[in-house]
Design a protein around this motif. Sequence first.
Motif, PDB file in Angstrom:
ATOM      1  N   ILE A 286       0.838  -1.198   0.000  1.00 51.92           N
ATOM      2  CA  ILE A 286       0.000   0.000   0.000  1.00 51.92           C
ATOM      3  C   ILE A 286       0.873   1.248   0.000  1.00 51.92           C
ATOM      4  N   LEU A 287       1.962   1.220   0.817  1.00 53.45           N
ATOM      5  CA  LEU A 287       2.864   2.365   0.899  1.00 53.45           C
ATOM      6  C   LEU A 287       3.549   2.629  -0.433  1.00 53.45           C
ATOM      7  N   VAL A 288       4.014   1.562  -1.093  1.00 56.55           N
ATOM      8  CA  VAL A 288       4.658   1.711  -2.398  1.00 56.55           C
ATOM      9  C   VAL A 288       3.683   2.294  -3.409  1.00 56.55           C
ATOM     10  N   SER A 289       2.457   1.774  -3.372  1.00 56.40           N
ATOM     11  CA  SER A 289       1.444   2.278  -4.292  1.00 56.40           C
ATOM     12  C   SER A 289       1.161   3.754  -4.041  1.00 56.40           C
ATOM     13  N   PHE A 290       1.063   4.134  -2.751  1.00 56.31           N
ATOM     14  CA  PHE A 290       0.796   5.527  -2.401  1.00 56.31           C
ATOM     15  C   PHE A 290       1.923   6.440  -2.885  1.00 56.31           C
ATOM     16  N   LEU A 291       3.168   6.008  -2.648  1.00 52.94           N
ATOM     17  CA  LEU A 291       4.305   6.836  -3.047  1.00 52.94           C
ATOM     18  C   LEU A 291       4.393   6.981  -4.553  1.00 52.94           C
ATOM     19  N   ALA A 292       4.105   5.902  -5.264  1.00 60.52           N
ATOM     20  CA  ALA A 292       4.166   5.960  -6.727  1.00 60.52           C
ATOM     21  C   ALA A 292       3.177   6.979  -7.267  1.00 60.52           C
ATOM     22  N   PHE A 293       2.040   7.074  -6.583  1.00 64.93           N
ATOM     23  CA  PHE A 293       0.992   7.981  -7.031  1.00 64.93           C
ATOM     24  C   PHE A 293       1.223   9.409  -6.567  1.00 64.93           C
ATOM     25  N   GLN A 294       1.760   9.562  -5.311  1.00 69.78           N
ATOM     26  CA  GLN A 294       1.821  10.871  -4.689  1.00 69.78           C
ATOM     27  C   GLN A 294       3.196  11.518  -4.730  1.00 69.78           C
ATOM     28  N   LEU A 295       4.266  10.740  -4.979  1.00 71.51           N
ATOM     29  CA  LEU A 295       5.614  11.292  -4.897  1.00 71.51           C
ATOM     30  C   LEU A 295       5.824  12.505  -5.809  1.00 71.51           C
ATOM     31  N   PRO A 296       5.349  12.452  -7.068  1.00 71.74           N
ATOM     32  CA  PRO A 296       5.550  13.640  -7.902  1.00 71.74           C
ATOM     33  C   PRO A 296       4.945  14.899  -7.292  1.00 71.74           C
ATOM     34  N   SER A 297       3.738  14.783  -6.723  1.00 69.62           N
ATOM     35  CA  SER A 297       3.104  15.949  -6.102  1.00 69.62           C
ATOM     36  C   SER A 297       3.874  16.386  -4.866  1.00 69.62           C
ATOM     37  N   LEU A 298       4.381  15.421  -4.075  1.00 74.30           N
ATOM     38  CA  LEU A 298       5.165  15.758  -2.892  1.00 74.30           C
ATOM     39  C   LEU A 298       6.460  16.454  -3.281  1.00 74.30           C
ATOM     40  N   LEU A 299       7.101  15.930  -4.328  1.00 74.89           N
ATOM     41  CA  LEU A 299       8.333  16.559  -4.800  1.00 74.89           C
ATOM     42  C   LEU A 299       8.066  17.980  -5.254  1.00 74.89           C
ATOM     43  N   PHE A 300       6.922  18.169  -5.934  1.00 74.00           N
ATOM     44  CA  PHE A 300       6.590  19.513  -6.405  1.00 74.00           C
ATOM     45  C   PHE A 300       6.412  20.467  -5.234  1.00 74.00           C
ATOM     46  N   ALA A 301       5.719  19.982  -4.207  1.00 68.28           N
ATOM     47  CA  ALA A 301       5.453  20.839  -3.051  1.00 68.28           C
ATOM     48  C   ALA A 301       6.737  21.216  -2.331  1.00 68.28           C
ATOM     49  N   GLN A 302       7.762  20.324  -2.401  1.00 66.63           N
ATOM     50  CA  GLN A 302       8.986  20.560  -1.650  1.00 66.63           C
ATOM     51  C   GLN A 302      10.138  21.062  -2.523  1.00 66.63           C
ATOM     52  N   GLN A 303       9.873  21.292  -3.821  1.00 65.89           N
ATOM     53  CA  GLN A 303      10.987  21.659  -4.688  1.00 65.89           C
ATOM     54  C   GLN A 303      11.566  23.008  -4.271  1.00 65.89           C
ATOM     55  N   HIS A 304      12.853  23.184  -4.592  1.00 68.49           N
ATOM     56  CA  HIS A 304      13.521  24.413  -4.219  1.00 68.49           C
ATOM     57  C   HIS A 304      12.973  25.577  -5.034  1.00 68.49           C
ATOM     58  N   ASP A 305      13.219  26.778  -4.539  1.00 73.00           N
ATOM     59  CA  ASP A 305      12.779  27.961  -5.253  1.00 73.00           C
ATOM     60  C   ASP A 305      13.505  28.048  -6.595  1.00 73.00           C
ATOM     61  N   LEU A 306      12.976  28.904  -7.478  1.00 72.87           N
ATOM     62  CA  LEU A 306      13.658  29.135  -8.746  1.00 72.87           C
ATOM     63  C   LEU A 306      15.073  29.629  -8.475  1.00 72.87           C
ATOM     64  N   PRO A 307      16.041  29.188  -9.265  1.00 75.80           N
ATOM     65  CA  PRO A 307      17.439  29.551  -8.991  1.00 75.80           C
ATOM     66  C   PRO A 307      17.670  31.053  -9.083  1.00 75.80           C
ATOM     67  N   GLN A 308      18.618  31.516  -8.296  1.00 74.78           N
ATOM     68  CA  GLN A 308      18.996  32.923  -8.351  1.00 74.78           C
ATOM     69  C   GLN A 308      19.706  33.204  -9.674  1.00 74.78           C
ATOM     70  N   GLN A 309      19.488  34.390 -10.192  1.00 75.23           N
ATOM     71  CA  GLN A 309      20.104  34.762 -11.456  1.00 75.23           C
ATOM     72  C   GLN A 309      21.019  35.966 -11.254  1.00 75.23           C
ATOM     73  N   THR A 310      22.158  35.940 -11.927  1.00 72.55           N
ATOM     74  CA  THR A 310      23.082  37.058 -11.911  1.00 72.55           C
ATOM     75  C   THR A 310      22.975  37.787 -13.237  1.00 72.55           C
ATOM     76  N   ASP A 311      22.657  39.063 -13.203  1.00 73.36           N
ATOM     77  CA  ASP A 311      22.442  39.825 -14.427  1.00 73.36           C
ATOM     78  C   ASP A 311      23.774  40.275 -15.019  1.00 73.36           C
ATOM     79  N   ARG A 312      23.971  39.981 -16.282  1.00 73.26           N
ATOM     80  CA  ARG A 312      25.118  40.531 -17.002  1.00 73.26           C
ATOM     81  C   ARG A 312      24.759  41.907 -17.568  1.00 73.26           C
ATOM     82  N   TRP A 313      23.501  42.094 -17.928  1.00 73.15           N
ATOM     83  CA  TRP A 313      23.039  43.311 -18.584  1.00 73.15           C
ATOM     84  C   TRP A 313      22.198  44.137 -17.622  1.00 73.15           C
ATOM     85  N   ALA A 314      22.043  45.423 -17.931  1.00 76.24           N
ATOM     86  CA  ALA A 314      21.221  46.317 -17.104  1.00 76.24           C
ATOM     87  C   ALA A 314      20.342  47.172 -18.010  1.00 76.24           C
TER      88      ALA A 314
END
Length: 685
Positions: free
Chosen positions: A8-36
């Motif tokens: 049951i746990l394996v089945s749950f993770l297979a179904f829910q892991l992508p959504s869990l990963l999305f909820a916990q994903q890191h913020d968008l990466p920081q960007q360093t501007d070359r131009w102004a």
Amino acid sequence: MKLTINKILVSFLAFQLPSLLFAQQHDLPQQTDRWAIQPDGSIKWTINGWLPHTDHIEMSGEKVSVWVQYGLDSAGRSSVLRTVVFPTFRMLPDVTRSHIDYTFLDNELPRFFINNRQLKMDLAIGKKSGNLSYNIKSICHKGIMQIDAITSNPELVKIERRIFPSVDKPMVFEKFVFTNTTDKPVTISMEYLKREVRTDSIQSKVRPHTIIMASVGDGSRIVQPGERTSFAVCYRATDFPAQSITVDADIEENARENRIKTILSPLQLQTPDTILNTEFSFAKIRGTESIYKTKVGYLHGPGGLAYYAAVWANDQAEYVCPFFAFLGDSIGTLSAMDCYRLFARYMNPEYRPIPSSIVAEGDAVWQGAGDRGDMAMIAYGASRFALAYGHPDSAKELWPLITWCLEYSRRKLNDQGVVTSDHDELEGRFPSGKANLATSSLYYAALRSAADLGKQLYQPKSQLDSYLKQAAILKTNIEKYFGGNVEGFEAYKYYETNDVLRAWICVPLTMGILDRSKGTINALFSPRLWTTDGLATEAGKETFWDRSTLYALRGVLQAGETERAMDYLRYYSRRRLLGEHVPYPVEAYPEGNQRHLSAEGGLYCRIFIEGLFGMLPTGFNSFNCTPRLPKDWNEMALNNIHSFGHVFDLKISRLNKEKLNITITEGSKTIKYKINEGNTQAVTL
């Protein structure tokens, strides 16, 4: 019992892991501007030791395009490579890429001398020699590329180097403006240069073509302290080299500046975010400048050293022509009509497919990928354009093409009621099955827009009711055929047997099919699809095409997920405008090395027109407005809109937490609506 719980746990993770990963994903990466961003709306790279760096940009006029690769190495040595394309000077046989183009290097320029010392543009800063070094201080873009430099060892002059295409002639100019920065007179000279190349007469179309690189205003001048003088190099093509012509770099530069102003004046975005406003302006430039005057009229071309004097069912008919219906640029709207007229030539009573592309100034076609869903693309784009353009005569001319393409698509329905096609617009680069989600979604939107258009043209009610009925049935069939769980997300299979997430699952959102919006948006912004450069074409692959990212950002806004869309839109816009490859949306990577194909500029602007401001054409003088005002903004505006037969401003302002004000101003007339946030207002001008 333990085994059962584990299952049951394996089945749950297979179904829910992508959504869990999305909820916990890191913020968008920081960007360093070359131009102004600069006060005049240009962008500038101030050289500050962050080297090496190279980039490329394309600029276009009616008869020419120039692709410039530029950069500095770690020692500060500069290089500029120019490839000049002449779309209407063509070779045989007639194929997509039969235009002529030539590449010119820095070491082919005429020599410059300052006080009898040669200026060497490939010398490192401070290198000891008898020559003057060329020290680049900054590079700017705003329709004209400007490189600012000074001489080193010692400093004698400031040099402004400007590269730009002629607006209406097969010419590119490289202008050098020298300013004396000393307290004594300086002698500056440029050598005379003329270099000719002539194409093979047997392979040349119509007649041999001559390409000329020549100095303009060569000679020697004495420049007083604080004063300036200019020289130029012209790269041009002609079929009559013996004819004498007058070349004036100053007149051509003024014309280019005026053309850029003409593009930037209408459809101005005003938001609290300067990056979004500026990238919108740059996208307008690239999306509109790349229109070529050919023997069959004005043809918008993608560019990229490959695609000129030709039209495609996706880039032109689907992507950029509907944008021109809002911009009001006269050449842009002419190019849209010429595009649809060209495709209309290939309608036939047997309902054989219209070619994917018409090339070589209309003299040949490209059908290398078979039917890519092109008729759905054309019907969708032409119906949206005709409604928003607001000219009944133009709409009447386009109506037969639209109805023919709709009937073709109807005849391609399979037993499950979705549209079959040989490929999608990626032309076999990635699998698309026998029926793909994009084609059916485009057909759905085309049916609905055609029903609105037909009402304006007083077409039989039975025909229009039939279109709406077909659309409703198709929407149900899209859900049955494509809807499903892919990698744990309740989104779409891109084709029947597809089990890997694809970027083009965003298309239903942009076409008003929102049944699976939550799962689709989660999938799009998950680590499986979102990369540092936008959406991966297929999960797990490095390939990305900006067009799918641009569609997705528009679709997520249309679905009402404003804050999530804005986070990614801000990130994407900053990367394209101020990052390492600027200043326009790009085509793809690794294919094409992120070349600045032009129709993507139109798609970027449509994120705001149709997504943020929620403008959906419903008639020649009417549209539905579903504004999505970000929570940290109090107002936003699209000014000087040229659409629906009117010129007007559209302003969205916040009244309170729940209500918005829509203000439409046309001359001295003002219309105001109050709506609940998230609602749609029908607007009639």
